[in-house]
Design a protein around this motif. Structure first.
Motif, PDB file in Angstrom:
ATOM      1  N   ARG A   1      -7.748   7.431   0.025  1.00  0.00           N
ATOM      2  CA  ARG A   1      -6.561   7.980  -0.645  1.00  0.00           C
ATOM      3  C   ARG A   1      -5.396   6.999  -0.604  1.00  0.00           C
ATOM      4  N   LEU A   2      -5.708   5.726  -0.974  1.00  0.00           N
ATOM      5  CA  LEU A   2      -4.690   4.685  -0.988  1.00  0.00           C
ATOM      6  C   LEU A   2      -4.593   4.043  -2.362  1.00  0.00           C
TER       7      LEU A   2
ATOM      8  N   ARG B   1      -3.142   0.350  -3.922  1.00  0.00           N
ATOM      9  CA  ARG B   1      -2.823  -0.992  -3.434  1.00  0.00           C
ATOM     10  C   ARG B   1      -2.383  -1.863  -4.609  1.00  0.00           C
TER      11      ARG B   1
ATOM     12  N   VAL C   1       0.149   5.863  -0.043  1.00  0.00           N
ATOM     13  CA  VAL C   1      -0.814   6.961  -0.012  1.00  0.00           C
ATOM     14  C   VAL C   1      -0.884   7.585  -1.398  1.00  0.00           C
TER      15      VAL C   1
ATOM     16  N   THR D   1       4.373   7.463  -6.677  1.00  0.00           N
ATOM     17  CA  THR D   1       3.562   8.401  -5.903  1.00  0.00           C
ATOM     18  C   THR D   1       4.320   9.678  -5.552  1.00  0.00           C
TER      19      THR D   1
ATOM     20  N   LEU E   1       0.827  -1.208   0.000  1.00  0.00           N
ATOM     21  CA  LEU E   1       0.000   0.000   0.000  1.00  0.00           C
ATOM     22  C   LEU E   1       0.857   1.252   0.000  1.00  0.00           C
TER      23      LEU E   1
END
Length: 155
Positions: free
Chosen positions: A110-111, A113, A28, A148, A26
């Protein structure tokens, strides 16, 4: 006794319901980033957005696997093969293993995966994955971290 439905579902487990290996990583989701799972799957698995050491490891893999009778992976190995709901699936069936990676996006939490499931086939798959297994979560986390941190995919 009644049979329970799984509380965690993923397209990865739809393709490989009883994996020899599975993990979930995972991260953010950056503010302002796309919540489209196929965009994230393409981004995460593109050589351009992979950390250099991951791209180098893939290059090394391409050079070494023919030595144990595993063919080199085609360029489009990590293409999205299906999308359903909040997940995009990359599924590869090969003679040494089947690999499923589902990239899911939770816009509320707001993840992002990445769920991976693998079935090993024969001694080649076991040998190959004995090298991959210890570093797999590190590779995926590194890919998530780079993807990210770079400029968010547009909405």
């Amino acid at each position: 006794m009644t049979e329970q439905s799984p509380c965690f579902r993923s397209l990865a487990f739809r393709e490989i319901p009883t994996p020899d290996y599975a993990d979930v990583c995972l991260a953010v989701l950056p503010d302002g980033a796309s919540t489209e799972p196929a965009e994230w799957a393409e981004r995460l698995f593109s050589l351009e957005s992979m950390p250099r050491w991951v791209a180098a490891a893939i290059g090394l893999r391409q050079a070494l696997v023919p030595l144990i009778g595993i063919p080199k992976a085609p360029r489009d190995t990590f293409r999205v093969t299906d999308k359903s709901g909040e997940e995009a699936l990359i599924f590869v069936r090969d003679k040494h293993l089947d690999f499923a990676a589902a990239v899911g996006v939770d816009p509320v939490g707001r993840l992002i995966r990445v769920t991976t499931a693998v079935v090993l086939k024969g001694w080649r798959g076991k040998l190959y994955f004995s090298v991959v297994r210890p570093v797999h979560p590190i590779v995926v986390y590194s890919m998530l971290k780079k993807a990210t941190r770079s400029k968010p995919a547009p909405r």
